[in-house]
Design an enzyme around this catalytic site. Structure first.
Site, PDB file in Angstrom:
ATOM      1  N   TYR A 136      21.570 -80.278 -35.276  1.00  0.00           N
ATOM      2  CA  TYR A 136      22.515 -81.293 -34.821  1.00  0.00           C
ATOM      3  C   TYR A 136      23.577 -80.607 -33.972  1.00  0.00           C
ATOM      4  CZ  TYR A 136      25.944 -85.129 -35.177  1.00  0.00           C
ATOM      5  OH  TYR A 136      26.837 -86.128 -34.911  1.00  0.00           O
ATOM      6  N   LYS A 163       8.038 -77.206 -28.957  1.00  0.00           N
ATOM      7  CA  LYS A 163       6.830 -77.026 -28.177  1.00  0.00           C
ATOM      8  C   LYS A 163       5.569 -77.076 -29.037  1.00  0.00           C
ATOM      9  CE  LYS A 163       8.922 -74.492 -24.335  1.00  0.00           C
ATOM     10  NZ  LYS A 163       8.979 -73.232 -23.578  1.00  0.00           N
TER      11      LYS A 163
END
Length: 231
Positions: A136, A163
């Site tokens: 966050y 990814k």
């Protein structure tokens, strides 16, 4: 059941009663009401979850109440960030044992940390859990993550990498250099939502934002989502 790859993950509000005690029954009623709305996941102990206002015993109780109410009908992500790293680790381990599907970690706050200290924080946290970690990046901490550090964390094995699809995604809106250079690697990272951190406190921006937000939710509930970020 893992972190949803699409749809709406709702950051839950932690309610209190008139004695300033956590209202666990109210929390569970809120979860139950959300189950009928078509949301795809729940996030407890985020900013609106009052995590910074609760002690560790109370935060564990919120985790238990949320998971009990969800009863495997919705995946639950648990916010574990705190100024006390020992409590972050303990809550992360507790959330994993209780059945959470992921962790949500704000960067440490109050003190001003360097990029290297932020990197060490996320690397250590992710090394202690099998759950994916959602970082966050918040202005509330006073020291948001830099684009270079985000790229490094995303590309390393420290955080469940975007990814590799082991994390649902990341939303980032604070950068040291704005606008980002056109060739910055973070611009090509998959599963990311990047927004400029602009001066948004204007009537026009508020009107556009909230009208579009309502339109998005209504369209989603009608089964005809608009402004879809990824098909």
């Amino acid at each position: 059941m893992g972190i949803p790859q699409s749809g709406i993950i709702v950051p839950l509000v932690t309610p209190f009663d008139s004695r300033y005690e956590v209202d666990l029954d109210g929390l569970q009623a809120n979860v139950e009401s959300l189950l009928a709305t078509g949301v795809t996941g729940l996030l407890c102990l985020a900013t609106t979850g009052e995590a910074q206002s609760l002690n560790l015993v109370e935060r564990k109780a919120v985790v238990d109440a949320t998971l009990e109410a969800a009863r495997d009908r919705l995946p639950v992500i648990v916010g574990v960030g705190h100024t006390d790293i020992r409590e972050t680790y303990e809550l992360a381990e507790y959330a994993a044992r209780r059945g959470a599907v992921g962790l949500f970690a704000i960067t440490p706050y109050f003190y001003r940390y360097t990029p290297e200290q932020h990197a060490a924080y996320f690397q250590k946290l992710s090394s202690r859990t099998e759950l994916p970690v959602m970082a966050y990046n918040s202005t509330y901490t006073g020291t948001p993550l830099t684009p270079d550090l985000i790229e490094r964390l995303v590309d390393s094995s420290a955080i469940a990498a975007l990814k590799e699809g082991r994390i649902a995604g990341a939303g980032l809106d604070v950068f040291d250099v704005e606008p980002l250079p056109k060739d910055h690697p973070i611009l090509s990272a998959p599963n990311t939502v990047l927004t400029p951190h602009l001066g948004y406190v204007t009537e026009q921006n508020y009107r556009t934002y909230f009208e579009a937000a309502v339109e998005n939710v209504l369209a989603y509930l009608a089964g005809k989502p608009v402004r879809v970020l990824s098909p």
